[in-house]
Design a protein around this motif. Sequence first.
Motif, PDB file in Angstrom:
ATOM      1  N   ARG A 188      46.899   8.754 -19.979  1.00 20.51           N
ATOM      2  CA  ARG A 188      47.052   9.706 -18.868  1.00 20.51           C
ATOM      3  C   ARG A 188      45.713   9.866 -18.136  1.00 20.51           C
ATOM      4  O   ARG A 188      45.501   9.275 -17.097  1.00 20.51           O
ATOM      5  CB  ARG A 188      47.590  11.046 -19.412  1.00 20.51           C
ATOM      6  CG  ARG A 188      48.229  11.897 -18.352  1.00 20.51           C
ATOM      7  CD  ARG A 188      47.253  12.719 -17.541  1.00 20.51           C
ATOM      8  NE  ARG A 188      46.498  13.667 -18.353  1.00 20.51           N
ATOM      9  CZ  ARG A 188      45.428  14.325 -17.896  1.00 20.51           C
ATOM     10  NH1 ARG A 188      44.983  14.135 -16.677  1.00 20.51           N
ATOM     11  NH2 ARG A 188      44.788  15.161 -18.693  1.00 20.51           N
ATOM     12  N   ASP A 189      44.756  10.579 -18.729  1.00 27.86           N
ATOM     13  CA  ASP A 189      43.482  10.771 -18.038  1.00 27.86           C
ATOM     14  C   ASP A 189      42.726   9.437 -17.949  1.00 27.86           C
ATOM     15  O   ASP A 189      42.094   9.129 -16.940  1.00 27.86           O
ATOM     16  CB  ASP A 189      42.625  11.805 -18.788  1.00 27.86           C
ATOM     17  CG  ASP A 189      41.880  12.725 -17.831  1.00 27.86           C
ATOM     18  OD1 ASP A 189      41.652  12.313 -16.692  1.00 27.86           O
ATOM     19  OD2 ASP A 189      41.511  13.837 -18.236  1.00 27.86           O
ATOM     20  N   THR A 200      36.518  20.282 -16.831  1.00 34.16           N
ATOM     21  CA  THR A 200      37.144  19.338 -15.898  1.00 34.16           C
ATOM     22  C   THR A 200      36.139  18.481 -15.136  1.00 34.16           C
ATOM     23  O   THR A 200      36.380  17.308 -14.866  1.00 34.16           O
ATOM     24  CB  THR A 200      38.027  20.146 -14.908  1.00 34.16           C
ATOM     25  OG1 THR A 200      38.978  20.859 -15.697  1.00 34.16           O
ATOM     26  CG2 THR A 200      38.735  19.269 -13.912  1.00 34.16           C
ATOM     27  N   HIS A 230      34.809  16.032 -19.792  1.00 35.95           N
ATOM     28  CA  HIS A 230      34.506  14.873 -18.948  1.00 35.95           C
ATOM     29  C   HIS A 230      33.021  14.563 -19.031  1.00 35.95           C
ATOM     30  O   HIS A 230      32.208  15.405 -19.414  1.00 35.95           O
ATOM     31  CB  HIS A 230      34.994  15.129 -17.516  1.00 35.95           C
ATOM     32  CG  HIS A 230      36.476  14.878 -17.403  1.00 35.95           C
ATOM     33  ND1 HIS A 230      36.981  13.651 -17.063  1.00 35.95           N
ATOM     34  CD2 HIS A 230      37.537  15.684 -17.642  1.00 35.95           C
ATOM     35  CE1 HIS A 230      38.305  13.715 -17.072  1.00 35.95           C
ATOM     36  NE2 HIS A 230      38.673  14.935 -17.425  1.00 35.95           N
TER      37      HIS A 230
HETATM   38  O1  KIV Z   1      40.189  17.453 -16.770  1.00 41.26           O
HETATM   39  C1  KIV Z   1      41.149  18.240 -16.764  1.00 41.26           C
HETATM   40  O2  KIV Z   1      41.030  19.438 -16.507  1.00 41.26           O
HETATM   41  C2  KIV Z   1      42.465  17.693 -17.066  1.00 41.26           C
HETATM   42  C3  KIV Z   1      43.564  18.666 -17.299  1.00 41.26           C
HETATM   43  C4  KIV Z   1      44.856  18.187 -16.749  1.00 41.26           C
HETATM   44  C5  KIV Z   1      43.654  18.976 -18.764  1.00 41.26           C
HETATM   45  O3  KIV Z   1      42.613  16.509 -17.206  1.00 41.26           O
END
Ligand code: KIV
Length: 500
Positions: free
Chosen positions: A12-13, A170, A203
């Motif tokens: 996903r990410d 994020t 991140h």
């Molecule tokens: O980085 C973020 O905030 C996300 C959320 C959808 C969990 O990927």
Amino acid sequence: MDKIIIFDTTLRDGEQAPGASLNYKEKLEVAGALENLGVDVIEAGFPVSSKGDFTAVQAIAKNIKLPVVCGLARAIKKDIDAAVEATKLARRPRIHIFLATSKIHMQYKLKKAEGEIIRLAVESVSYAKKFCSDIEFSPEDASRSQKDFLFQVIEAVIKAGATTVNIPDTVGYTEPEEYGRLVRAIKENVPNIDRAIISVHCHNDLGLAVANSLSAIKSGARQVECTINGIGERAGNASLEEIVMSIDTRKDIYSGLKTGIHKKNIYKVSRLVSKLTGFVVAPNKAIVGGNAFRHESGIHQDGVLKERSTYEIIRGEDVGFVVEGMVLGKHSGRHAFNERLKKIGYNLNKEQVDKAFCRFKDLSDKKKDIFDDDLRAIVEDEICVGKLIWKLDSFEINSGTKIKPVSGVILIKGGKKISKVSSGDGPVDACFKAIDKITGFKAKLEDFRLEAVTSGKDALGQVSLRLKIKDAIISGSGSSTDIIEASIFAYLNAVNKYAE
Ligand code: KIV
Ligand code: ZN
């Protein structure tokens, strides 16, 4: 022992990284590899975002047995409906809802006030809870949110039924001590926090994603969201392998904590993800980089020979990285070949072994010593190829300092040979243009990398590239002792994926 839940978001990410897109078959393959790796949760995709994502999440939900399969949704009914529908066949489904809680996001992106955010968060969790008992909620941009407001949101969503609350950094802005303090503050200020698991999602914009995640674990977070090789939006997410091996290696610091990861599979999954996404792993990348367990300096080599622990804190073989000398050659038979594959972690079916063995025999005619990395490249080529709509029959090039490069390429499609000739800026470009004439696609080369798989003039060259065809970005890879042929294989790999 306290279990750290490994929530993998590679699909996903990770897949949100520009150019990392995977097709249906590749997503299923990565999901299977993640299950074998022992991850606890697979975030399989964002079902409402596209039909492709929806069907991939659905197929993963159907196929995966042990891990929880999670689908992402905004705090919107249609997103939740799509995530519920896509994950409903999973043995253990989870819906992951996110909604931003920082002033910047609320004001500029959502244009909503605090009260409305709490209302939407609660309504969406309550709605999802009707269909699924396992609900995760993420207050997006949590690390830049006002703390008191964040505590209120977390308390409200737990009351509404969230069983995991994720605290995303994020934009990769936080730093380890600050993030650890935030998790501690949540534990101290959210009255019902004992009814949910605290998760972290970092991140890597400042290169601190792993350090931040580990700091949060020390403060009581018990789920970590991460990706293989740390791939993801912008600078990526926290890397799964680095978190897992930090917890495992520093038992003195993370005492009483463990993950369910089968460490020996780490290297193999890292290579698979790199191969399928086209994201080459830097040689100095911790745990899975090609140099992570290689000692070059004489002093280090001498030290390791005398006592390994002088310069090694992890044994390469513990993560499936086997540093070995020459392994096989021209006279090695199928049995030795297959045994060696098993030793480096590949259990192939008969058809795959047959194909890989043919490639091995071809290679051993051109290259005297075949190393483990050569075998990995061969196997990955054989097991990662999808449908071969266009297959290379042969090519010819004419190139030099004083002539314009020209190539002739013959491809086979449905048993029929089609040939075209083209000139180009160089021999590789000429081949790619000839292929475009055959396929009819106007592909734009976005990225091209060539690496030698091992050392030596006869080394196998591995090409990873990314093409843009219409709006799709597709990666491809291929290997051969001839770098023009490797380039053609990689190009065809991408073109075939597009055409599939
Ligand atoms: O980085 C973020 O905030 C996300 C959320 C959808 C969990 O990927
Ligand atoms: Zn993220």
